[in-house]
Scaffold this motif. Structure first.
Motif, PDB file in Angstrom:
ATOM      1  N   GLU A   1      -3.334 -10.375  10.752  1.00 44.85           N
ATOM      2  CA  GLU A   1      -2.546 -10.465   9.586  1.00 44.85           C
ATOM      3  C   GLU A   1      -1.043 -11.037   9.804  1.00 44.85           C
ATOM      4  N   SER A   2      -0.748 -10.177  10.779  1.00 47.04           N
ATOM      5  CA  SER A   2       0.807 -10.686  11.286  1.00 47.04           C
ATOM      6  C   SER A   2       1.066 -11.779  12.188  1.00 47.04           C
ATOM      7  N   GLY A   3      -0.216 -12.470  12.530  1.00 48.76           N
ATOM      8  CA  GLY A   3      -0.190 -13.544  13.319  1.00 48.76           C
ATOM      9  C   GLY A   3      -0.007 -13.365  14.930  1.00 48.76           C
ATOM     10  N   ILE A   4      -0.404 -12.012  15.226  1.00 53.35           N
ATOM     11  CA  ILE A   4      -0.395 -11.562  16.539  1.00 53.35           C
ATOM     12  C   ILE A   4      -1.708 -11.550  17.101  1.00 53.35           C
ATOM     13  N   GLU A   5      -1.967 -11.922  18.559  1.00 54.13           N
ATOM     14  CA  GLU A   5      -3.295 -12.052  19.102  1.00 54.13           C
ATOM     15  C   GLU A   5      -3.411 -10.944  19.908  1.00 54.13           C
ATOM     16  N   LEU A   6      -4.500  -9.947  19.432  1.00 62.61           N
ATOM     17  CA  LEU A   6      -4.686  -8.626  19.726  1.00 62.61           C
ATOM     18  C   LEU A   6      -6.341  -8.489  19.768  1.00 62.61           C
ATOM     19  N   THR A   7      -6.728  -8.249  21.126  1.00 64.79           N
ATOM     20  CA  THR A   7      -8.170  -7.953  20.940  1.00 64.79           C
ATOM     21  C   THR A   7      -8.503  -6.551  21.326  1.00 64.79           C
ATOM     22  N   ALA A   8      -9.624  -5.922  21.343  1.00 61.14           N
ATOM     23  CA  ALA A   8      -9.970  -4.585  21.505  1.00 61.14           C
ATOM     24  C   ALA A   8      -9.670  -4.375  23.051  1.00 61.14           C
ATOM     25  N   ARG A   9      -9.850  -5.169  24.121  1.00 62.96           N
ATOM     26  CA  ARG A   9      -9.325  -4.964  25.232  1.00 62.96           C
ATOM     27  C   ARG A   9      -8.025  -4.876  25.477  1.00 62.96           C
ATOM     28  N   SER A  10      -7.246  -5.740  24.973  1.00 63.29           N
ATOM     29  CA  SER A  10      -5.839  -5.555  25.070  1.00 63.29           C
ATOM     30  C   SER A  10      -5.232  -4.353  24.342  1.00 63.29           C
TER      31      SER A  10
ATOM     32  N   LEU B   1     -12.549   2.577  15.896  1.00 63.18           N
ATOM     33  CA  LEU B   1     -12.093   2.281  14.686  1.00 63.18           C
ATOM     34  C   LEU B   1     -10.709   2.028  14.537  1.00 63.18           C
ATOM     35  N   LEU B   2      -9.739   2.560  15.324  1.00 62.93           N
ATOM     36  CA  LEU B   2      -8.246   2.135  15.532  1.00 62.93           C
ATOM     37  C   LEU B   2      -8.054   1.164  16.005  1.00 62.93           C
ATOM     38  N   ALA B   3      -8.847   0.641  17.091  1.00 62.93           N
ATOM     39  CA  ALA B   3      -8.618  -0.832  17.535  1.00 62.93           C
ATOM     40  C   ALA B   3      -8.888  -1.791  16.762  1.00 62.93           C
ATOM     41  N   ALA B   4      -9.960  -1.571  15.871  1.00 55.55           N
ATOM     42  CA  ALA B   4     -10.386  -2.531  14.844  1.00 55.55           C
ATOM     43  C   ALA B   4      -9.286  -2.599  13.856  1.00 55.55           C
ATOM     44  N   ILE B   5      -8.730  -1.761  13.420  1.00 59.34           N
ATOM     45  CA  ILE B   5      -7.699  -1.688  12.461  1.00 59.34           C
ATOM     46  C   ILE B   5      -6.453  -2.178  12.726  1.00 59.34           C
ATOM     47  N   TYR B   6      -5.978  -1.936  14.033  1.00 62.19           N
ATOM     48  CA  TYR B   6      -4.803  -2.726  14.645  1.00 62.19           C
ATOM     49  C   TYR B   6      -4.942  -4.043  14.968  1.00 62.19           C
TER      50      TYR B   6
ATOM     51  N   MET C   1      -2.228   0.832   8.643  1.00 59.98           N
ATOM     52  CA  MET C   1      -3.116   1.636   9.240  1.00 59.98           C
ATOM     53  C   MET C   1      -3.596   2.798   8.627  1.00 59.98           C
ATOM     54  N   SER C   2      -2.631   3.560   8.185  1.00 56.12           N
ATOM     55  CA  SER C   2      -3.096   4.947   7.469  1.00 56.12           C
ATOM     56  C   SER C   2      -3.989   4.714   6.381  1.00 56.12           C
ATOM     57  N   GLU C   3      -3.579   3.713   5.413  1.00 55.92           N
ATOM     58  CA  GLU C   3      -4.544   3.415   4.322  1.00 55.92           C
ATOM     59  C   GLU C   3      -5.957   3.142   4.858  1.00 55.92           C
ATOM     60  N   ALA C   4      -6.061   2.130   5.825  1.00 60.86           N
ATOM     61  CA  ALA C   4      -7.466   1.685   6.179  1.00 60.86           C
ATOM     62  C   ALA C   4      -8.057   2.717   6.977  1.00 60.86           C
ATOM     63  N   TYR C   5      -7.282   3.609   7.764  1.00 62.13           N
ATOM     64  CA  TYR C   5      -8.178   4.626   8.429  1.00 62.13           C
ATOM     65  C   TYR C   5      -8.753   5.826   7.496  1.00 62.13           C
ATOM     66  N   LEU C   6      -7.802   6.380   6.553  1.00 66.87           N
ATOM     67  CA  LEU C   6      -8.177   7.175   5.784  1.00 66.87           C
ATOM     68  C   LEU C   6      -9.309   6.754   4.858  1.00 66.87           C
ATOM     69  N   ALA C   7      -9.412   5.558   4.419  1.00 66.05           N
ATOM     70  CA  ALA C   7     -10.449   5.047   3.592  1.00 66.05           C
ATOM     71  C   ALA C   7     -11.658   5.155   4.369  1.00 66.05           C
ATOM     72  N   ALA C   8     -11.631   4.641   5.670  1.00 67.97           N
ATOM     73  CA  ALA C   8     -12.708   4.845   6.654  1.00 67.97           C
ATOM     74  C   ALA C   8     -13.359   6.067   6.811  1.00 67.97           C
ATOM     75  N   VAL C   9     -12.576   7.010   7.213  1.00 69.75           N
ATOM     76  CA  VAL C   9     -13.042   8.315   7.665  1.00 69.75           C
ATOM     77  C   VAL C   9     -13.619   9.159   6.227  1.00 69.75           C
TER      78      VAL C   9
END
Length: 224
Positions: free
Chosen positions: A53-62, A42-47, A95-103
């Protein structure tokens, strides 16, 4: 637990043995993300979403290779440095907003893990959470899972000057629980920095997750 040497023990054990170690501990200090809460995906997906959204390439593996085991303030700072158009505070809030909504919709602390926490607390074994994430995330997740009242202390990133592998968080938790920082205190962790922190604190370390036991599997042993 170590019996032939005063050095701390890092343990990989069958569920019944791990359960016995926890039930006979002076206190149990749980890491949160990936340990008490099965939420690393969940954290990986949120980040990854925040990065996109910020124009950064980030995968679950990275995310796993670059950030797993780091505190959330460290992750937020690293992403903000790459984006340069968003602040660490904005990333943390998103991140906090998305995480708390998910859990709140789907708790990530398994029923068997909740039962384990309740059993330990009910047997008089003090339980604490020592984490590199924000207090609001931990308290929200504990409340969503219905175990907040069974956790005697939460040591979050706001409560320490240095995150894991510094032992500060575990030593602070032991003081708050009123127990000696020694091998009778069991640290439950899933990451190398967490293991190093527990050992530096002079405590026993039970490693879970990865290809080994999960806390849910240890909790399931209660029914055996």
């Amino acid at each position: 637990m170590t019996t032939t040497s005063p050095a701390p023990a890092s343990t990989a054990a069958p569920a019944s043995t791990a359960l016995q170690q926890l039930e006979t501990a002076a206190a149990v200090l749980f890491d949160f993300n990936g340990t008490l809460s099965a939420d690393e995906d969940l954290l990986a997906a949120i980040y990854c979403d925040i990065a996109a959204e910020s124009g950064i390439e980030l995968t679950a593996r990275s995310y796993e290779s670059d950030f797993l085991g780091l505190s959330d303030p460290q992750i937020a700072a690293a992403l903000a440095a790459r984006a340069r158009a968003v602040t660490p505070e904005q990333i943390a809030d998103r991140m906090s907003e998305a995480y708390l909504a998910a859990v709140a919709q789907s708790p990530r602390i398994a029923a068997e893990t909740c039962r384990l926490v309740r059993t330990l607390a009910g047997a008089g074994v003090p339980v604490a959470v020592v984490t590199g994430t924000y207090r609001r995330l931990v308290t929200g997740a504990l409340q969503a899972a219905g175990i907040a009242e069974h956790v005697a202390a939460v040591i979050a990133c706001e409560d320490v000057s240095a995150g894991k592998p510094s032992p500060e968080g575990f030593l602070t938790a032991a003081r708050q629980l009123g127990v000696a920082a020694d091998e009778r205190v069991v640290v439950v962790e899933d990451s190398a920095p967490g293991r190093q922190a527990g050992e530096a604190a002079g405590m026993s370390v039970l490693m879970v997750g990865g290809s080994g036991l999960t806390l849910a599997e240890i909790g399931a042993a209660l029914a055996v």
